[in-house]
Design an enzyme around this catalytic site. Structure first.
Site, PDB file in Angstrom:
ATOM      1  N   CYS A  81       0.800  -1.225   0.000  1.00 35.99           N
ATOM      2  CA  CYS A  81       0.000   0.000   0.000  1.00 35.99           C
ATOM      3  C   CYS A  81       0.832   1.273   0.000  1.00 35.99           C
ATOM      4  O   CYS A  81       0.273   2.376   0.006  1.00 35.99           O
ATOM      5  CB  CYS A  81      -0.917   0.004   1.214  1.00 35.99           C
ATOM      6  SG  CYS A  81      -0.024  -0.055   2.797  1.00 35.99           S
ATOM      7  N   GLN A  82       2.156   1.157   0.025  1.00 31.92           N
ATOM      8  CA  GLN A  82       2.979   2.351   0.197  1.00 31.92           C
ATOM      9  C   GLN A  82       2.742   3.403  -0.882  1.00 31.92           C
ATOM     10  O   GLN A  82       2.828   4.594  -0.629  1.00 31.92           O
ATOM     11  CB  GLN A  82       4.464   1.967   0.240  1.00 31.92           C
ATOM     12  CG  GLN A  82       4.868   1.232   1.507  1.00 31.92           C
ATOM     13  CD  GLN A  82       4.637  -0.268   1.404  1.00 31.92           C
ATOM     14  OE1 GLN A  82       3.977  -0.744   0.481  1.00 31.92           O
ATOM     15  NE2 GLN A  82       5.157  -1.015   2.354  1.00 31.92           N
TER      16      GLN A  82
END
Length: 375
Positions: A81-82
């Site tokens: 999800c970065q």
């Protein structure tokens, strides 16, 4: 058997929740060797695949697991999800964004009964609409996709405000009556505060406890509560799950791992002592936990490819120090018998990247009880 696969498995928060809900996690795909090692220790009966999902096909997954498409009930996973996180740069060109698409590509290839994908709230930002649309195009013809579920962990019985988005879908031909979003929101549970969650763990942590062997410390189970949270902390160990040596230490000797110390200078200790509950230290940016509140979202920090920066950790509400990995695990909803990497850095990274197993179980339990409990 209700066989499912965990993609981007990490340390195993989703896997543990799924197994406690009644599913059999037969396969886990994870590229990070440290996360895969942790998952392997805690889920020794699961087949582990150390490969990049972007280079993996559905057929190859089936071959690795020695199953057919007909054997598979569901696919779960939390694509990195970065690239979408509000804490990051929200870079549209971040290659990790493509892994969200790969999750749904695998769904299209394997056609499970259902899927559950977890990600940060930032993924719903309008700037990522093309990424979402491209991913969902893989499953639009054959799956009923629920509206995104926004789940705050504290509403579901975990002592953290960590809020995540869950994308849930059901195969139109395999599941005739799909669940609706309200069916999942009904799973709310009694809230658990930081003070309640940390009961029984050692409070005075010596800064010299830096080795893995030093991090094994006794706990006081008599201080545990009797609510559902502590039932999950103490036991509910599914058959075939857990590192057996660690479980034995926990059950027979009341020992837990992850009580690593952190060396703070006298100046830092003084600053931390003077902070009010909920106040942020101006230099370290660490926030002092509120005993009667919830833990803020624990962060993972960056990987080696991004400089290996350690995430800011909260400060214990009574002690002038940052929390230990074991305290972080409690606040994320992991049981005491669950083990993480032997080092402090990787432990925090694995916990920060994980889905709370309490939340995962609540969500997957709805699916299991509605479709598979009588199988």
């Amino acid at each position: 058997m209700t066989k499912i696969i965990d993609l981007f498995a990490g340390a195993g928060g989703l896997s543990l929740g799924a197994i406690r809900a009644g599913f059999n996690v037969i396969g886990a795909v994870e590229l990070d060797e440290h996360a895969l090692s942790t998952h392997s220790r805690n889920f020794p009966l699961t087949c582990h695949i150390k490969k990049n999902i972007s280079e993996l096909t559905g057929t190859e997954i089936l071959e690795e697991l020695k199953i057919s498409k007909n054997d598979l009930r569901g696919i779960i996973g939390g694509p990195p999800c970065q690239g979408f996180s509000t804490m990051g740069k929200r870079n549209l060109e971040d290659p990790r964004n493509n892994l969200f698409n790969d999750f749904f590509r695998i769904i299209k290839e394997l056609e499970p009964d259902f899927f559950v994908a977890e990600n940060v709230t930032g993924i719903l930002n309008e700037k990522y609409s093309e990424i979402r649309d491209a991913a969902f195009s893989h499953i639009s013809e054959k799956y009923h996709l629920l509206p995104p579920l926004k789940i705050k962990a504290s509403d579901f019985g975990a002592p953290t405000i960590r809020t995540r988005i869950f994308f849930i879908g059901f195969h139109q031909k395999k599941i005739k009556t799909p669940l609706q979003e309200q069916d999942f929101y009904k799973q709310t549970a009694k809230s658990v505060t930081v003070e309640e969650a940390l009961k029984g763990l050692p409070q005075e942590i010596k800064p010299i406890w830096l080795k893995e062997s030093d991090s094994w410390q006794p706990i006081d189970k008599e201080k545990f509560g009797e609510d559902e949270f502590f039932k999950k902390v103490v036991g509910q160990i599914p058959s075939g799950v857990g590192d057996q040596a660690s479980v034995k230490k926990y059950v027979e000797q009341n020992l837990v791992s992850g009580c690593h110390g952190t060396r703070h200078s006298p100046e830092v200790i003084k600053r931390y002592k003077e902070l009010e509950f909920g106040e942020q230290d101006k230099i370290s940016k660490s926030v002092k936990l509120k005993p009667f509140g919830y833990c803020p979202t624990l962060r993972a920090g960056t990987g080696s490819d991004k400089g290996s920066y350690q995430a800011v950790r909260p400060i214990h509400y009574l002690e002038p120090r940052v929390i230990t990995p074991r305290e972080a695990a409690r606040l994320q909803g992991f049981p005491d018998w669950f083990v993480f990497h032997e080092t402090k850095w990787h432990s925090f990274r694995q916990i920060g990247n994980s889905v709370s197993p309490i939340v995962a179980e609540k969500i997957l339990q709805v699916i299991f009880e509605n479709y598979y409990s009588k199988l």
